[in-house]
Design an enzyme around this catalytic site. Sequence first.
Site, mmCIF file in Angstrom:
data_model
loop_
_atom_site.group_PDB
_atom_site.id
_atom_site.type_symbol
_atom_site.label_atom_id
_atom_site.label_comp_id
_atom_site.label_asym_id
_atom_site.label_seq_id
_atom_site.Cartn_x
_atom_site.Cartn_y
_atom_site.Cartn_z
ATOM 1 N N GLU A 141 0.831 -1.200 0.000
ATOM 2 C CA GLU A 141 0.000 0.000 0.000
ATOM 3 C C GLU A 141 0.868 1.253 0.000
ATOM 4 O O GLU A 141 1.981 1.238 0.529
ATOM 5 C CB GLU A 141 -0.882 0.017 1.261
ATOM 6 C CG GLU A 141 -1.944 -1.059 1.227
ATOM 7 C CD GLU A 141 -2.747 -1.182 2.519
ATOM 8 O OE1 GLU A 141 -3.951 -1.465 2.408
ATOM 9 O OE2 GLU A 141 -2.193 -1.005 3.614
ATOM 10 N N CYS A 162 -0.160 5.887 10.174
ATOM 11 C CA CYS A 162 1.105 5.289 10.616
ATOM 12 C C CYS A 162 0.827 3.987 11.342
ATOM 13 O O CYS A 162 0.043 3.948 12.289
ATOM 14 C CB CYS A 162 1.821 6.205 11.609
ATOM 15 S SG CYS A 162 2.072 7.866 11.032
HETATM 16 N N1 SAH Z 1 10.095 1.074 9.594
HETATM 17 C C1 SAH Z 1 10.216 2.498 9.567
HETATM 18 C C2 SAH Z 1 9.175 3.211 8.743
HETATM 19 C C3 SAH Z 1 7.709 2.820 8.884
HETATM 20 S S1 SAH Z 1 6.626 3.441 10.055
HETATM 21 C C4 SAH Z 1 10.199 3.040 10.972
HETATM 22 O O1 SAH Z 1 9.818 2.326 11.882
HETATM 23 O O2 SAH Z 1 10.606 4.169 11.161
HETATM 24 C C5 SAH Z 1 6.523 5.116 10.189
HETATM 25 C C6 SAH Z 1 6.281 5.538 11.640
HETATM 26 O O3 SAH Z 1 4.997 5.123 12.154
HETATM 27 C C7 SAH Z 1 7.308 4.941 12.577
HETATM 28 O O4 SAH Z 1 7.776 5.934 13.436
HETATM 29 C C8 SAH Z 1 6.494 3.935 13.338
HETATM 30 O O5 SAH Z 1 7.071 3.602 14.568
HETATM 31 C C9 SAH Z 1 5.173 4.647 13.471
HETATM 32 N N2 SAH Z 1 4.075 3.763 13.874
HETATM 33 C C10 SAH Z 1 3.986 2.432 13.707
HETATM 34 N N3 SAH Z 1 2.822 1.962 14.212
HETATM 35 C C11 SAH Z 1 2.170 3.029 14.711
HETATM 36 C C12 SAH Z 1 0.902 3.198 15.350
HETATM 37 N N4 SAH Z 1 0.106 2.155 15.564
HETATM 38 N N5 SAH Z 1 0.536 4.435 15.713
HETATM 39 C C13 SAH Z 1 1.349 5.497 15.480
HETATM 40 N N6 SAH Z 1 2.541 5.403 14.872
HETATM 41 C C14 SAH Z 1 2.960 4.191 14.496
#
Ligand code: SAH
Length: 379
Positions: free
Chosen positions: A110, A372
Amino acid sequence: MPDQGPLPLTFAAPRRGKPPRHFADLAPDERASAVSELGLSAFRAKQLSSHYYAGFSADPLTWTDLPAAHREQIRDALFPPLLTYVRDVSCDGGATVKTLWKLHDGTLVESVLMRYGLRHDGTPGSHGVRSTLCVSSQAGCGMACPFCATGQGGLKRNLSTAEIVEQVAAAARAVQRGELSGGPGRLSNVVFMGMGEPLANYSRVVAALHRLIDPAPSGLGLSQRSVTVSTVGLVPAIVKLADEGLNVTLAVSLHAPDDELRDTLVPVNTRWKVADVLAAADAYAARTGRRYSIEYAMIRDINDQPWRADLLGELLGHRLTHVNLIPLNPTPGSEWDASPKPVEREFVRRLEEHGVAVTVRDTRGREIDGACGQLAASG
Ligand code: SAH
């Protein structure tokens, strides 16, 4: 947290059938030989770049400056369909659109396109509008963060350079055609915050970065500061990235200032500790002169205590960073919630007291599982 206990960390992606080679895989110096292999003059490579990167065009059959007899051959050899559109879902009155793509082997990924800066009535606000694509770098993710739906689904495979670039090219086309609310425009920002850990798919992501920032018509011509690579904190890869001569924005998903909690929220912390990750990010900042972002999901009663705000403030107060607080988005299998607003406000206040720049992310797409941590690409 899910009942079955923590998932293992997976660094190496399963080897799957490679996607076909695509023009977007090729660096500028590889394009001429690819074109020569087809029996065409090398200068044709420039025409292909212009159509693809400057004209956002995907269909070689319409490129009338190419010899008609060769157009089909060019399409078959260099522009195979890598992403098949499955469906869009949108929210925010059409300002947020999540697209589901099927790859050549049936794998699903996605990407999420967002328009910022519109007034409530959909007209452009006084600060101008931005269009940002949240792009996937892997199908699934091996980093096993318990609050992230992608992480809980495990890693399926790495995306090729062209599979990443094609998501961006499709978004650039959609923005140009006015498919987002607010009318036609230009894609201005790309964030590697979709599915996957970009630095675990290092060489393909770095090649994709070059395609995005190389000036048109050699690449898409995005400004480096408008491209953000977000990582869980793979220290050796951050160090390596600092040596690439790139100037893209780095974001580090910290989520806890102390190793004890971060070991559970971001399991890769069991290898590289908070201090190591921040030192690597500092080195990146020193090399590029660019401020990096710290991402911190606000999880009720887990990482949002005032003392953790103070600890985070002490850690970051003297660093070249900016904190992005992300209200936790709900994911299946996790009991956790976002912090209440007063708790969030106190967290912000304490960080600011330590001289840290903070913003609370205007998180988009929650209603469509496009925010996110919610990307799971279920068919
Ligand atoms: N793997 C990379 C990029 C993907 S996620 C990373 O972790 O940075 C992008 C952001 O969304 C990251 O900071 C991640 O920790 C955050 N994220 C993941 N799950 C989330 C959630 N349920 N609520 C809010 N942010 C979240």
